[in-house]
Design a protein around this motif. Sequence first.
Motif, mmCIF file in Angstrom:
data_model
loop_
_atom_site.group_PDB
_atom_site.id
_atom_site.type_symbol
_atom_site.label_atom_id
_atom_site.label_comp_id
_atom_site.label_asym_id
_atom_site.label_seq_id
_atom_site.Cartn_x
_atom_site.Cartn_y
_atom_site.Cartn_z
ATOM 1 N N ALA A 1 8.112 -0.800 -1.425
ATOM 2 C CA ALA A 1 7.737 0.361 -2.013
ATOM 3 C C ALA A 1 8.758 1.120 -2.613
ATOM 4 O O ALA A 1 8.694 1.423 -3.663
ATOM 5 N N THR A 2 9.524 1.668 -1.450
ATOM 6 C CA THR A 2 10.612 2.596 -1.973
ATOM 7 C C THR A 2 11.363 2.043 -3.155
ATOM 8 O O THR A 2 11.660 2.624 -4.252
ATOM 9 N N ILE B 1 6.748 -4.815 7.414
ATOM 10 C CA ILE B 1 6.415 -3.837 8.418
ATOM 11 C C ILE B 1 5.993 -2.400 7.632
ATOM 12 O O ILE B 1 6.203 -2.239 6.451
ATOM 13 N N CYS C 1 11.586 4.851 5.158
ATOM 14 C CA CYS C 1 11.259 3.566 4.335
ATOM 15 C C CYS C 1 12.345 3.750 3.531
ATOM 16 O O CYS C 1 13.253 4.594 3.294
ATOM 17 N N GLY C 2 12.793 2.386 3.055
ATOM 18 C CA GLY C 2 13.843 2.144 1.967
ATOM 19 C C GLY C 2 14.872 1.345 2.726
ATOM 20 O O GLY C 2 14.707 0.700 3.544
ATOM 21 N N ALA D 1 0.871 -1.199 0.128
ATOM 22 C CA ALA D 1 -0.105 -0.030 0.054
ATOM 23 C C ALA D 1 0.906 1.168 0.051
ATOM 24 O O ALA D 1 1.737 1.479 0.996
ATOM 25 N N GLY D 2 0.748 2.287 -0.747
ATOM 26 C CA GLY D 2 1.281 3.526 -0.896
ATOM 27 C C GLY D 2 1.793 3.766 -2.160
ATOM 28 O O GLY D 2 0.936 4.788 -2.715
ATOM 29 N N LYS E 1 -1.919 -5.196 8.154
ATOM 30 C CA LYS E 1 -0.476 -4.618 8.188
ATOM 31 C C LYS E 1 -0.165 -3.973 9.488
ATOM 32 O O LYS E 1 -0.819 -3.027 10.146
ATOM 33 N N GLY F 1 12.600 -2.132 2.697
ATOM 34 C CA GLY F 1 13.912 -2.228 2.274
ATOM 35 C C GLY F 1 14.364 -3.065 1.095
ATOM 36 O O GLY F 1 15.477 -3.237 1.091
ATOM 37 N N LYS G 1 -3.562 1.717 -3.138
ATOM 38 C CA LYS G 1 -3.340 2.749 -1.955
ATOM 39 C C LYS G 1 -4.541 2.903 -0.869
ATOM 40 O O LYS G 1 -5.412 2.890 -1.122
ATOM 41 N N THR G 2 -3.843 2.784 0.358
ATOM 42 C CA THR G 2 -4.899 2.846 1.621
ATOM 43 C C THR G 2 -6.011 3.874 1.439
ATOM 44 O O THR G 2 -5.836 5.400 1.110
#
Length: 362
Positions: free
Chosen positions: A346-347, A265, A292-293, A57-58, A236, A325, A80-81
């Motif tokens: 995501a990232t 996470i 994040c990442g 999600a994102g 989540k 990550g 996405k949420t």
Amino acid sequence: MAHLNTHPIYDPAKTYDDNFDNGPFGAFANPVRFVNDGEPRHSFLGFPIYEPFGIPAGPLLNGRYVSAALTKGFDVVVYKTQRTKRFNVNAFPNVLYVDVPGDLTLEKASQPLHGQTTPPADQANLTITNSFGNPSRGPEFWVPDLKDTLQSEGKGQLIISSVVGTIREDASQADYYADFAHAAELAASTGVKAVEINLSCPNVAGEGILCYTPSAVEDIADRVKRAIGDTPLIVKLGYFSKEQDSLLRAVVSNLAPYAAALSVINTIPAPVVDEHGNQALPGQGRLSSGMCGASIKWAGLDLVNRLSELRNKRGYSYEIIGVGGVMTPDDYQEYRMAGADVVQSATGAMWDPELAAKIKRS
Ligand SMILES: Cc1cc2nc3c(=O)[nH]c(=O)nc-3n(C[C@H](O)[C@H](O)[C@H](O)COP(=O)(O)O)c2cc1C
């Protein structure tokens, strides 16, 4: 050293609305398709899947982003949420690059970190903070958009819908929890095959973050599950430190009857400042934002390991989505070895839209 791509699918230099209305950008803007061949060899929640890899999600703001991700070979993707009502995005900027040498330990995350608009040269140093506030254009937009997007779900692919409750002025805690169920019901009404609830968000009673309150987690999961019936529920969660291990066990025990999968996470919160030491993101309550990442991989892997161990020990049947990550095919393999049934990035995927194709070819 892998140089950082300068054309991410979401452009941090543009507003959220600009990205929403005109994106996706970079490689997601070209329609060249990754073709899955043969038969899907994996399964998740009982559905056949080509590669248990995708995007959480994102980054996939709406149907165009979700369809582009499926086209590029990301097989398990989350829309996405969303909320039960229209909700504005936090003030611009919403994404900053953050300088974190090595792992973002909890110790490092307790100290101010430096946020900037200049990207790092190397993908291995890509850590960002994102602060959107779960914006939503409301169900008038997202319900029909998600329904249309389900047409682009190919064989061996899965679209998941993520939702969150909205705290309304003068509303009770029960109203807030009921709003999660209403949002999940709207999601399930589209025909989507799985619904995820984002529990890494504040509790209305000011008890901190929902996922660290076992009674809240159970109440919400129970309401949501009754609202969506047979549609599998994914929950989540944020990171649980080693000191929070008994809390983790209590939360998992409360979720076990309801959740078909746990996704871990979410981001790790940390204070972010500019070069003068001032709060980097404008507005109240935005000194701390989610990191994040690359630098949070250790935390995602750690929690996947612990959930996998707990599953074996207690005979739980939940599946595990490992997030945090994942920047390279090796990171994907590491999560799989730790016990993740599905892995998402995501990232990593935002700056490397070919990541799914690389994993499939590797
Ligand atoms: C741009 C962006 C937007 C995000 N929005 C959401 C969201 O709407 N809901 C959610 O549960 N997590 C959201 N996240 C968190 C991600 O799903 C993920 O848990 C986190 O970024 C860690 O993964 P990563 O290191 O691969 O980025 C978002 C992350 C990013 C980068």
